[in-house]
Each structure stands twice: as C-alpha cells, then as structure tokens.
Scaffold this active site. Structure first.
Site, PDB file in Angstrom:
ATOM      1  N   ARG A 103       0.863  -1.187   0.000  1.00 48.97           N
ATOM      2  CA  ARG A 103       0.000   0.000   0.000  1.00 48.97           C
ATOM      3  C   ARG A 103       0.892   1.226   0.000  1.00 48.97           C
ATOM      4  O   ARG A 103       1.702   1.413   0.922  1.00 48.97           O
ATOM      5  CB  ARG A 103      -0.914   0.006   1.226  1.00 48.97           C
ATOM      6  CG  ARG A 103      -1.571   1.340   1.465  1.00 48.97           C
ATOM      7  CD  ARG A 103      -2.671   1.297   2.477  1.00 48.97           C
ATOM      8  NE  ARG A 103      -3.828   0.578   1.966  1.00 48.97           N
ATOM      9  CZ  ARG A 103      -5.062   0.718   2.438  1.00 48.97           C
ATOM     10  NH1 ARG A 103      -5.309   1.543   3.433  1.00 48.97           N
ATOM     11  NH2 ARG A 103      -6.060   0.016   1.929  1.00 48.97           N
ATOM     12  N   HIS A 130      -7.243   0.193  -6.516  1.00 49.32           N
ATOM     13  CA  HIS A 130      -7.492  -0.587  -5.297  1.00 49.32           C
ATOM     14  C   HIS A 130      -8.161  -1.903  -5.728  1.00 49.32           C
ATOM     15  O   HIS A 130      -9.349  -2.135  -5.467  1.00 49.32           O
ATOM     16  CB  HIS A 130      -8.381   0.229  -4.352  1.00 49.32           C
ATOM     17  CG  HIS A 130      -8.349  -0.216  -2.922  1.00 49.32           C
ATOM     18  ND1 HIS A 130      -7.548  -1.251  -2.467  1.00 49.32           N
ATOM     19  CD2 HIS A 130      -9.037   0.227  -1.828  1.00 49.32           C
ATOM     20  CE1 HIS A 130      -7.743  -1.415  -1.173  1.00 49.32           C
ATOM     21  NE2 HIS A 130      -8.642  -0.544  -0.762  1.00 49.32           N
ATOM     22  N   CYS A 261     -16.240   1.549   0.240  1.00 48.32           N
ATOM     23  CA  CYS A 261     -15.118   0.703   0.645  1.00 48.32           C
ATOM     24  C   CYS A 261     -14.710   0.930   2.101  1.00 48.32           C
ATOM     25  O   CYS A 261     -14.041   0.081   2.685  1.00 48.32           O
ATOM     26  CB  CYS A 261     -13.932   0.929  -0.287  1.00 48.32           C
ATOM     27  SG  CYS A 261     -13.210   2.579  -0.176  1.00 48.32           S
ATOM     28  N   ARG A 289     -13.455  -8.602   1.745  1.00 48.15           N
ATOM     29  CA  ARG A 289     -12.013  -8.429   1.508  1.00 48.15           C
ATOM     30  C   ARG A 289     -11.271  -9.701   1.895  1.00 48.15           C
ATOM     31  O   ARG A 289     -10.379 -10.171   1.194  1.00 48.15           O
ATOM     32  CB  ARG A 289     -11.470  -7.241   2.332  1.00 48.15           C
ATOM     33  CG  ARG A 289     -11.973  -5.881   1.901  1.00 48.15           C
ATOM     34  CD  ARG A 289     -11.452  -5.506   0.522  1.00 48.15           C
ATOM     35  NE  ARG A 289     -10.004  -5.539   0.457  1.00 48.15           N
ATOM     36  CZ  ARG A 289      -9.201  -4.532   0.855  1.00 48.15           C
ATOM     37  NH1 ARG A 289      -9.726  -3.407   1.332  1.00 48.15           N
ATOM     38  NH2 ARG A 289      -7.882  -4.629   0.749  1.00 48.15           N
TER      39      ARG A 289
END
Ligand code: CP
Ligand code: NVA
Length: 305
Positions: A103, A130, A261, A289
């Site tokens: 990230r 993403h 999200c 996720r």
C-alpha cells in the site's frame, strides 16, 4: 506448479480476464470461512506507507486461515524511513518473503517492487487503484443480487482510485457503469484509454441524479483520499452536491445496494441514514475483503480447484 503469468502479480484489475475474476469470486464464495493449509510455511509481507484497518487485518487473517504468516512492514519502522531506496528494500524482501501486499502513494512504486523483488506483489491500494477492494465489491454484489451482469452501477463522487478500479472492472467484465464526478475531478484519462475500457467504456456524467436514476448498485468513496488532506476544505465544498443521501437513493431501483469501501466520512459523501440503512452492504463488503484475498492467495500457491 508455478502460478500463471497473469496471476503472479495483481497490480491493477485489468491484469485479470473476466474468466479469472469469475473464478476468483466463485472460489471466494466457496471457501468463505474455511481454514486450510495452502500457505503453510509461507510468509506474506505487508509493506504499507499509508494507514489501514481492513486491508491489513484481512490480509493477516487470510494468511492465518491458510496456515501461513504475515509480517507488517510500515515505512516508518523500516530503513525506508532513513532513506534506503525502495529498489534495495524490495530486493532484500524478495529474499525472505513469499509475496508482498503493498500500500503506497504511487502506482509506479508498486510496479518497481514487483520488478525488483521477483516475488508476487499485490496492490493493496495506490493513489490510482485498489483492485482487492473492487473484487470484494463484486463479490458483495453477486452475493446480494445473484448476478453481476444485467445490473446498472452508479459511482458518485471523486474520480479516484476506487473510480478508476471500477472502470477497469466494468471494462473487463462488460458491466453497465455510470460515473458522476464534479468537473475537474473525473477518472484518470490513462484508465479510460486502457484497452478493456476502450472496448467497453463507462458513461461519464456530471449529474449524480442522472447516474443514480434506476441504478441497482450505488457506490461512493471519501472525497478526501489519503494524501489529499491539504485539499480537504475545498473538496468538501465542491463535492457537496454529490452526497449519497436518502433523496439520491430514492432515485435508484428500490432494491438497490449501497457500497462504500470504508472508511466513511459520515455526513460528507454519505449520510448516516444511507450507510446505516437497509440498502447498505458495507459490512459484508468489508468482510468480503478477507474472502477474495484468501482466494487470491490460494490461487497463487496452487490451491484453486
Ligand atoms: N477499504 C480499505 O482499504 O480500508 P483500509 O484503508 O482500512 O484498509
Ligand atoms: N480512496 C480512498 C480509499 C480508502 C480505502 C483513499 O485512497 O484514501
């Protein structure tokens, strides 16, 4: 067996074919909640230069549920903070780890780590993309609505990493996506030029009502992404007409699903009434996720059926 080239790295969603996305989602659904051993003896590095709740925890839990381990590497506590180059860091990490979830701000940095580490790298968010999040979003839609095709998707708000990734998803899968973004805050032009998106372009709009009218899925995201904090006051003022509130949701299909999200700035891009309301699927979306990341890690290490 080594992973196929397309499944080695996941830096942007259009690296996957529609068939691979379909397979990943069905594996995620099939194996949700299962513990297994595909990652036994393997270690996933989480190289993060930005904060995270969901991504960090869901990757760490995914590795634990697959019998492996993870090591969290923040930029502050590694020698990156003292100027060691990312290339050198990546080369060294590649000697220890089996894969990296990264990230960071720049997409180019994720590409550099993929090239230098010589181990599989998954994009855990950059300023441009993403991918794991949108795979989780797709799983949420297919669980709630039983299908991905034949639905209308409306993305309202900032033309950011989530918008760009949704555009790639709709291009690869051939979905019907309308985006409403304020003038000057549209999606990345290079994303619109991606081959899959040129073949199947989204509908770009400025009016949120036009995007949401009759939609089956309504998506938004923060107006102030990580790294944009200095622009917060201007953005909050400019984006106000793009708030997803009850009046906007009333224009969507009565069975429409709301996605975000997270983290949400309640009262800015979405009202409490919508995010806490019956159409909101955001908690399933966050849970998903874990399921999609586990499926990706299993596929990487030969666990897919
Ligand atoms: N949605 C998401 O990526 O959340 P985190 O920033 O908490 O990881
Ligand atoms: N667009 C947001 C997503 C957070 C998960 C950001 O980049 O900060």
């Amino acid at each position: 067996m080594p992973p196929t080239k397309t499944s080695f790295h996941l830096l942007r969603l259009d690296e996957l074919s529609a068939a691979e996305i379909g397979e990943l989602l069905s594996e995620a659904q099939r194996t949700r909640g299962q513990r297994s051993e595909e990652a036994r003896g393997r270690v996933l590095g989480l190289l993060f230069t930005k904060p995270s709740t969901r991504t960090r925890v869901s990757f760490e839990v995914a590795m634990a549920q697959l019998g492996g381990q993870s090591v969290f590497l923040s930029s502050e506590t590694t020698q990156l903070s003292r100027g060691e180059s990312l290339a050198h860091t990546a080369r060294v990490l590649g000697r220890y780890l089996d894969a990296v979830a990264m990230r960071t701000h720049r997409q180019e940095d994720v590409e550099l780590v993929a090239a230098e580490s010589r181990i599989p790298v998954v994009n855990a968010l950059t300023e441009r993309f993403h991918p794991m999040q949108v795979l989780a979003d797709l799983l949420t839609v297919s669980s709630r609505r039983g299908q991905l095709h034949g639905l209308t998707y409306a993305y309202v708000g900032d033309g950011n990493n989530m918008a760009n990734t949704w555009i790639l998803a709709q291009g690869v899968l051939g979905l019907d996506l309308r985006l409403a973004t304020p003038p000057g805050f549209g999606p990345d032009p290079t994303v619109l030029a991606a081959p899959a998106v040129r073949r199947h372009p989204p509908t770009l709009l400025a009016d949120p009502k036009e995007a949401v009218r009759g939609a089956d899925v309504v998506i938004t995201d923060t107006w102030v992404s990580m790294g944009m904090e200095a622009e917060a006051a201007d953005r909050i003022r400019l984006f106000a007409p793009y708030q997803v509130n009850a009046a906007l949701m009333a224009l969507a299909d009565p069975d429409a699903v709301f996605l975000h999200c997270l983290p949400a700035h309640v009262g800015e891009e979405v009202t409490a009434e919508v995010i806490e309301g019956p159409q909101s699927a955001v908690w399933d979306e966050a849970e998903n996720r874990l399921h999609v990341q586990k499926a990706w890690l299993r596929a990487l290490w030969g666990g897919a059926s």
